[in-house]
Write an enzyme that holds these catalytic residues in place. Sequence first.
Site, short mmCIF file in Angstrom:
data_model
loop_
_atom_site.label_atom_id
_atom_site.label_comp_id
_atom_site.label_asym_id
_atom_site.label_seq_id
_atom_site.Cartn_x
_atom_site.Cartn_y
_atom_site.Cartn_z
N SER A 27 33.38 42.10 53.98
CA SER A 27 33.71 41.44 55.24
C SER A 27 33.01 42.09 56.43
O SER A 27 33.17 43.30 56.67
CB SER A 27 35.23 41.50 55.48
OG SER A 27 35.88 40.61 54.64
N HIS A 58 31.68 36.03 55.64
CA HIS A 58 31.01 35.95 54.32
C HIS A 58 30.19 34.67 54.34
O HIS A 58 30.72 33.57 54.13
CB HIS A 58 32.05 35.87 53.19
CG HIS A 58 32.88 37.10 53.03
ND1 HIS A 58 32.73 37.98 51.99
CD2 HIS A 58 33.87 37.60 53.81
CE1 HIS A 58 33.60 38.97 52.13
NE2 HIS A 58 34.31 38.76 53.22
N HIS A 80 36.79 36.00 46.41
CA HIS A 80 38.08 36.68 46.27
C HIS A 80 39.01 35.79 45.46
O HIS A 80 38.98 34.56 45.59
CB HIS A 80 38.71 36.93 47.65
CG HIS A 80 37.83 37.63 48.63
ND1 HIS A 80 36.92 36.96 49.42
CD2 HIS A 80 37.72 38.95 48.93
CE1 HIS A 80 36.29 37.84 50.18
NE2 HIS A 80 36.74 39.05 49.91
N TYR A 82 42.07 35.32 45.97
CA TYR A 82 43.00 34.58 46.84
C TYR A 82 42.40 33.28 47.38
O TYR A 82 43.12 32.41 47.86
CB TYR A 82 43.49 35.46 48.01
CG TYR A 82 42.43 35.85 49.02
CD1 TYR A 82 41.91 34.95 49.93
CD2 TYR A 82 41.96 37.16 49.08
CE1 TYR A 82 40.93 35.32 50.86
CE2 TYR A 82 41.00 37.54 49.98
CZ TYR A 82 40.49 36.61 50.87
OH TYR A 82 39.53 36.98 51.78
N GLU A 83 41.05 33.12 47.28
CA GLU A 83 40.44 31.88 47.75
C GLU A 83 40.70 30.73 46.77
O GLU A 83 40.38 29.58 47.06
CB GLU A 83 38.92 32.06 47.90
CG GLU A 83 38.53 32.99 49.04
CD GLU A 83 37.04 33.28 49.02
OE1 GLU A 83 36.27 32.45 49.53
OE2 GLU A 83 36.64 34.32 48.47
N ALA A 110 35.44 45.99 53.04
CA ALA A 110 36.25 46.45 54.17
C ALA A 110 37.63 46.76 53.60
O ALA A 110 38.11 46.04 52.73
CB ALA A 110 36.33 45.35 55.21
N MET A 208 41.32 43.65 49.15
CA MET A 208 41.58 42.41 48.38
C MET A 208 40.40 41.99 47.52
O MET A 208 40.24 40.81 47.22
CB MET A 208 41.92 41.27 49.37
CG MET A 208 43.07 41.55 50.30
SD MET A 208 43.27 40.22 51.48
CE MET A 208 44.32 41.02 52.71
N SER A 209 39.55 42.94 47.15
CA SER A 209 38.36 42.56 46.39
C SER A 209 37.96 43.69 45.43
O SER A 209 38.78 44.51 45.05
CB SER A 209 37.19 42.27 47.35
OG SER A 209 36.77 43.46 47.99
N ASN A 232 40.57 49.56 59.33
CA ASN A 232 41.88 49.69 60.00
C ASN A 232 42.72 50.65 59.19
O ASN A 232 42.42 50.89 58.02
CB ASN A 232 42.58 48.32 60.04
CG ASN A 232 42.68 47.69 58.66
OD1 ASN A 232 41.73 47.07 58.17
ND2 ASN A 232 43.81 47.86 58.01
N HIS A 244 42.11 39.74 60.70
CA HIS A 244 40.77 39.72 60.08
C HIS A 244 39.69 39.86 61.16
O HIS A 244 38.63 40.45 60.91
CB HIS A 244 40.59 38.44 59.27
CG HIS A 244 39.31 38.40 58.50
ND1 HIS A 244 38.99 39.33 57.53
CD2 HIS A 244 38.24 37.56 58.57
CE1 HIS A 244 37.79 39.07 57.03
NE2 HIS A 244 37.31 38.00 57.65
#
Length: 274
Positions: A27, A58, A80, A82-83, A110, A208-209, A232, A244
């Site tokens: 990201s 992306h 990902h 979640y997509e 990230a 998340m990846s 973060n 995000h």
Amino acid sequence: MRLYTEMKETVVRRLTTFPKVAMILGSGLGYLTEQFEEPLAIDYREIPGFPTATVEGHSGRLVFGTFQGLPVVAMEGRFHFYEGHRIEDVSSPIYLFKELGVSNLLITNASGGINRSFSPGDIVAVTDIINFGFRNPLRGENDRRYGPRFPDMSEIIDFAWLKVLKSRLEKAKIDLKEGTYCWTLGPSYETPAEIRAFEFFGADLVGMSTVPEVIAARHCGIKLLVLSCVTNMASGILKEKLTHADVVKTANRIRPKFTAVVQHAVESIKETEQ
Ligand SMILES: O=P(O)(O)O[C@@H]1C[C@H](O)[C@@H](CO)O1
């Protein structure tokens, strides 16, 4: 697998040189391809069976070119779970890279920092992973042409590659931390209680990846390095809300440092081969 061969054939028609090094840009980190000489971009939609990238930051292109004198390919944007992609599609680019003859893969992402000694803007070499997404891209029939049914995961990255990188960065006075990355499914960020639990289990970073890609790279035997940009501090640590937009902003803020670290990482490949 037939699908990967088809993907390869489509891509190869456009190439003059086969890439040696592949990168997956996380990201907000897609800017790295601006450093490529003679870039050639192929939209994911042109590649049969390739998923599409839907997340902001992306852009959804495979960019080929030369970087630090080596032929490279980079994914500007990853897939990902979640997509809504199938888990085996999330890791499919790794097998395309394998088909193209890639020997070294640099995965970037990230992440949220769990380890209190990390700060936003830090770059961390991921040395181990925790699969709290509880999905495995190797589920189903194993294609033995790529790798074994039960791949070893005791060393996820190429530590010889990391050693050379660390020594180069030390000379260049660029800080590189090390840590364990924990994968959660997303797309909601974690709760403070979840972060406390992940910390208890030994995680330094959360994201998340990456984990499905690492498993696939280990399966098919591509040398791997994983660099995480702490965008973060993880949920609950600083009592701030996570967005995000801020993730992408921090990834952009460290552009010069991140670019330098990736340059050194690619230069290090040459040294590991001497
Ligand atoms: O693709 P990466 O892992 O770099 O992206 C992180 C995880 C989520 O996709 C997103 C959350 O802000 O950034």
